[in-house]
Write an enzyme that holds these catalytic residues in place. Structure first.
Site, PDB file in Angstrom:
ATOM      1  N   TYR A  36       0.814  -1.228   0.000  1.00 12.76           N
ATOM      2  CA  TYR A  36       0.000   0.000   0.000  1.00 12.76           C
ATOM      3  C   TYR A  36       0.849   1.280   0.000  1.00 12.76           C
ATOM      4  O   TYR A  36       2.052   1.228   0.106  1.00 12.76           O
ATOM      5  CB  TYR A  36      -1.090  -0.022   1.066  1.00 12.76           C
ATOM      6  CG  TYR A  36      -0.761  -0.120   2.537  1.00 12.76           C
ATOM      7  CD1 TYR A  36       0.479   0.153   3.057  1.00 12.76           C
ATOM      8  CD2 TYR A  36      -1.783  -0.475   3.432  1.00 12.76           C
ATOM      9  CE1 TYR A  36       0.709   0.078   4.423  1.00 12.76           C
ATOM     10  CE2 TYR A  36      -1.565  -0.549   4.798  1.00 12.76           C
ATOM     11  CZ  TYR A  36      -0.325  -0.266   5.284  1.00 12.76           C
ATOM     12  OH  TYR A  36      -0.105  -0.345   6.622  1.00 12.76           O
ATOM     13  N   GLU A  37       0.190   2.377  -0.195  1.00 15.38           N
ATOM     14  CA  GLU A  37       0.865   3.677  -0.390  1.00 15.38           C
ATOM     15  C   GLU A  37       1.793   3.647  -1.599  1.00 15.38           C
ATOM     16  O   GLU A  37       2.851   4.276  -1.588  1.00 15.38           O
ATOM     17  CB  GLU A  37       1.654   4.082   0.857  1.00 15.38           C
ATOM     18  CG  GLU A  37       0.822   4.285   2.097  1.00 15.38           C
ATOM     19  CD  GLU A  37      -0.368   5.204   1.857  1.00 15.38           C
ATOM     20  OE1 GLU A  37      -1.419   4.924   2.427  1.00 15.38           O
ATOM     21  OE2 GLU A  37      -0.244   6.173   1.075  1.00 15.38           O
ATOM     22  N   GLY A  38       1.392   2.944  -2.641  1.00 15.12           N
ATOM     23  CA  GLY A  38       2.252   2.765  -3.822  1.00 15.12           C
ATOM     24  C   GLY A  38       3.108   1.546  -3.611  1.00 15.12           C
ATOM     25  O   GLY A  38       3.945   1.518  -2.704  1.00 15.12           O
ATOM     26  N   GLN A  67       7.454   2.716  -6.078  1.00 11.98           N
ATOM     27  CA  GLN A  67       8.477   3.538  -5.408  1.00 11.98           C
ATOM     28  C   GLN A  67       9.764   3.534  -6.219  1.00 11.98           C
ATOM     29  O   GLN A  67      10.420   4.564  -6.390  1.00 11.98           O
ATOM     30  CB  GLN A  67       8.777   2.995  -3.997  1.00 11.98           C
ATOM     31  CG  GLN A  67       7.575   2.847  -3.087  1.00 11.98           C
ATOM     32  CD  GLN A  67       6.841   4.141  -2.847  1.00 11.98           C
ATOM     33  OE1 GLN A  67       7.455   5.188  -2.729  1.00 11.98           O
ATOM     34  NE2 GLN A  67       5.518   4.068  -2.784  1.00 11.98           N
TER      35      GLN A  67
END
Lengths: 597, 597
Positions: free
Chosen positions: B439-441, B446
């Site tokens: 999650y969060e990319g 990243q």
């Protein structure tokens, strides 16, 4: 929900072209079988795994096993699947015809195991343990014990277990406390507790044949005081039929991260009647026979779970539309491109594929050596094959299970957020895969076995069995310019491994702790080199097969590209491993135990 | 059951000696605080995490959250813990005093986050999401929006969320379909479905402030058509008090592999009233403000889980007796030696320790840069600091979470079979850690951010912000012979990274797919180099601290030995990464999508 397709085409290629079976005309297990038979059996095994076992996998994980009193119920459908399995004769696939088996080669057993574990790892534990017990009794039981137990184990009516671990001892079996007292009738009374006993109790079979490690009253301390006993759930009457219930019962089921439909039992023995196998004090040696087979089988669990997780990741990557290719839209008609266009998604898929197919080649080759070791008429051939099996057992167990976990994790990563949701089904693969790095000897123990035992075994012949085969392959490749890119990478890897082996050997000689400091990195380095050998051999084989029209152009091309990927992008891991190993263990041992904060 | 102790001593060392806070006399967040205050806050935070949050962690995993109608109940004890948290003022620890916060430096917030996540990752999700929403409104809200929402978010009475993902789009937010129609009152009506919304509904706070990405009717396709809205669970009346229930509800809870006590919600918006933040069409840009903070926070989850898993592995390794040291029994009086005597067990513990302490140093340093970026009076200082934060955000997110998963897995491995049993409690850490890679990319995203954006950002100044600091550190070390072994390893690593950076840069220029082919390996290579920098800096700092008597001899010695371990046995991983990256992407793209079988 995940799906599964058995990799029949790849196995068929390996059997027909990679294994070079024509070189073994004297091998009994190859008599009367041929490519067509392999194909038929492979297809039948795949069909059973795909249609019977796979659908039970996710529901089994959700239900788990249930304990009521001392009875264990397996998840819905497990019994019926087991009945189908036995009716079709699968338990006896590779066992000797003398006791009702079909005597097929071990590599066929590997194929079956891989597909079973891919379809349903938990279910596969029951027959796997049974097979291990069969193997031990077959090799070390008395003639009477074999006649008594083997036929019904081959038919699958009875299953078996391996009872080693106790609460205070897992790796260190010298601490076993379970006691075995000899009575006047020549039999023994077993008392004690065992934990983490896979398939220790269940409802699939009529009887369970426990092989139990225990200590006789006057035995010395440590492993030399251990003996091995056959302790059935039901004693047999004079006709060999089921009689009285024996003093062994399941007292608890463990709640585990994964393989939840595999019953992991706490077993209590209270004056249970058992029969000695082999001699008193030799229990651990005999148990190792079973453990070596179990270690290969555990490695195959890593491979099987990697395979099914990869297949589902591929499906997802082909279907999920998200983002555009970095060099421009590939499907401008759709709202986004399928994520398989992204190089980093391909990295995950190629890493998985390169592991799976390389490992599969290494596994079936090792299984062929197992047949040669056990059955070849020529003693030198047997010995050579035995060296290979001894060497590769810890490597296959540890590397395959490490990678099984890595690849199931990659499959989750390809799925993104969906991979973390239970309903998608891939997270079960990751959870199921994790145990294989621990049981049958943790992977750290495998690495110590490689460095501490196998490196020094047979005056170095064990290790040479690998280097010699690399040399042979490299010589064969010398005349084929199209093999150069592969053989050169292999040659460099072999050189690197040889140098590192010499360094580790020297370091160990001056300080035994250096064996443990090098072990895990060294096993990984060895495994990567063995994979480079397997990939080079596969390229050689697939070029041959393509020329002969036995594989399609696209199959051959994919094989060669995957080999290239392995050599260019996975094998380089060795470079860092060498530096890490050569750094030695001083930094490992520098801290006091209290300084780990 | 696991235990947890907050790493107060290590944080105190980092704040007092590694961060060199005296160099920043003009930084507002450092006004009025000193080492004693840091120590007091750290101890208080640790006490709260150890005694309040940690005991709720395993029970929360077992219960999970429950949905009845559209109401979500968190596990027993979560509400009370949250109340204690707000009563003690923790939500406002680092937020600006203007809205009731305490304005402490961000590195103190990092310490609090690490300890919360270590003690109870699921619980920590609720305040973490609230903090992210706070940050976004604080940076981009109108003055009125700030006055309306921030005070009660700082006090913790209200929490917040981030609503991005929809069933057909996670990474590719350009596909968002949720609609926002402007009405005559200037407000918007939001309709659509969002999935995987952490803390989307719960019973901890009186109101939930959703930040929702949606598309206005006449907006262009893709990300440029996205706007961001404040959509509270309860609308406010004219006095700013809770009024009518808004048209947003939780329609489902996801059943996940881990973080089971964190409510992951399917949210349905039906003509919900929302207010635009910023301008129409700028939604994604604003959301990135929140996501960057969230990415650092997600990285800290990896660190926190690694830390608690490691602590428990150490305890187990000190207590579990199994086998004898390879160079002879260390505790002949006991039945076996504690397994911490075995080099391979130490390899797992040292790898964990070296990651944790190196990562912690990198994290608090980056958090200090965040303060400088946001609050320093000097524009050039702000810009420099901003480069560092931009560069390190994807590295911290991806490397810390990859390693968080690796270290929790190592902790399980140290535990052997016990680690796989749910009751032992370490398997929860592994399950909880796995989501942070997604999650969060995803970590792949990243890596693409690093290679595709950060490498080329600000004419290379972004990347130079790292190389320049390495250069400064190397110059400082030049006069200290005892630093040579560390600075030399760092210098080599920096050279390697520079060479590889140049090669990747060139490859990308000729083929954009090469960015994706290099990305994951390149991020790992960069992370290892950043860790080498952090470890060299820590050795320098601990030598200073020891001379000044601020740390014990054993603390300093352990720090130095751990640095040595990192340099000798973890940094070499870079060698293989370089070769893999330089091999380029041709083997990744060679197969047709259909050839992945």
């Amino acid at each position: 929900m995940p799906s599964y397709t058995g990799p029949v085409e790849d196995f068929q290629f390996l059997f027909d072209d990679f294994l070079d079976l024509d070189a073994w005309p004297d091998l009994p297990s190859l008599q009367g079988v041929d490519s067509d038979i392999f194909g038929a059996v492979l297809s039948e095994a795949a069909r059973f795994c795909e249609s019977v076992l796979q659908p039970l996998n996710a529901p089994g994980d959700e239900t788990g096993c249930q304990l009521a009193g001392d009875r264990v119920t397996t998840p819905s459908g497990f019994r019926e699947a087991y009945r189908t399995y036995t009716e079709n004769g699968w338990p006896g696939l590779t066992t000797s015809p003398e006791f009702g088996g079909q005597g097929m080669p071990h590599f066929m057993g590997i194929a079956l195991s891989e597909m079973i574990t891919a379809a349903n790892t938990s279910w596969g534990m029951y027959p796997a343990l049974a097979h291990g017990a069969w193997e031990l009794i077959h090799q070390h039981g008395s003639e009477q014990q074999k006649q008594t137990w083997l036929p019904k184990m081959v038919s699958g009516e009875w299953t078996g277990t391996m009872n080693l671990t106790e609460p205070h001892c897992g790796t260190d079996l010298g601490l076993v406390r379970t006691r075995a007292e000899r009575s006047d009738d020549g039999r023994y009374r077993i008392s004690g507790s065992k934990i983490w006993i896979s398939a220790g109790e269940h409802d699939l079979a009529d009887n369970i044949v426990h092989l139990v490690l225990a200590r006789t009253p006057d035995a010395p301390e440590g492993t030399k005081g251990l003996s091995l006993f056959i302790v059935p759930k039901f004693l047999l009457d004079e006709n060999g039929e089921l009689g009285e219930r024996n003093g062994v019962r399941c007292a608890g089921l463990d709640h585990k991260m994964g393989i939840r439909a595999s019953a992991t039992c706490e077993m209590v023995y209270e004056q249970a009647v058992g029969d000695l196998i082999g001699e008193e004090g030799k229990g651990l040696n005999l148990m190792f026979t079973m453990m070596n087979g179990a270690r290969l089988g555990t490695g195959i669990q890593g491979l099987g779970l990697a395979s099914v997780a990869y297949q589902n990741a591929v499906t997802f990557a082909r279907e999920r539309l998200q983002g555009r290719s970095l060099d421009g839209a590939k499907h401008p008609d759709k709202p986004a491109d399928p994520i398989i266009v992204h190089p980093d998604v391909r990295r995950m898929l190629m890493t998985s594929k390169a592991f799976i197919e390389g490992a599969r080649a290494l596994a079936v080759y090792t299984a062929l050596q197992l047949d040669i070791e056990h059955h070849h008429p020529d003693a030198e051939r047997r010995e050579q094959a035995g060296h290979w099996v001894a060497l590769m057992t810890p490597i296959i167990k540890a590397y395959f299970t490490d990678m099984g976990f890595e690849v199931t994790s990659l499959a989750m990563q390809v799925h993104g957020g969906a991979g973390y949701i239970v309903d998608t089904g891939v997270e079960q693969y990751l959870r199921d895969a994790r145990i294989s790095m621990i049981y049958e000897g943790t992977n750290g123990i495998q690495a110590l076995d490689l460095v501490g035992r196998k490196l020094v075994a047979a005056n170095g012949d064990t290790v040479r069995s690998f280097f010699d085969r690399c040399q042979t392959l490299l010589e064969e490749c010398a005349d084929e310019p199209e093999m150069t890119e592969f053989s050169q990478a292999l040659a460099e890897a072999v050189e690197r491994l040889k140098r590192t082996t010499a360094a580790v050997y020297a370091a160990m000689a001056s300080n035994p702790l250096e064996a443990g400091a090098a072990s895990t990195g060294y096993l990984r380095l060895f495994a990567l080199t063995a994979m480079a050998w397997a990939w080079t051999g596969q390229v050689q084989a697939v070029r041959r097969a393509r020329s002969a029209g036995r594989v399609s152009h696209s199959f051959a091309q994919a094989k060669i590209e995957t080999a290239r990927y392995f050599m260019q992008r996975m094998l380089p891991e060795s470079l860092g491993l060498v530096d890490c190993i050569l750094a030695g263990g001083s930094t490992l041992m520098a801290l006091d135990a209290d300084d780990f904060r």
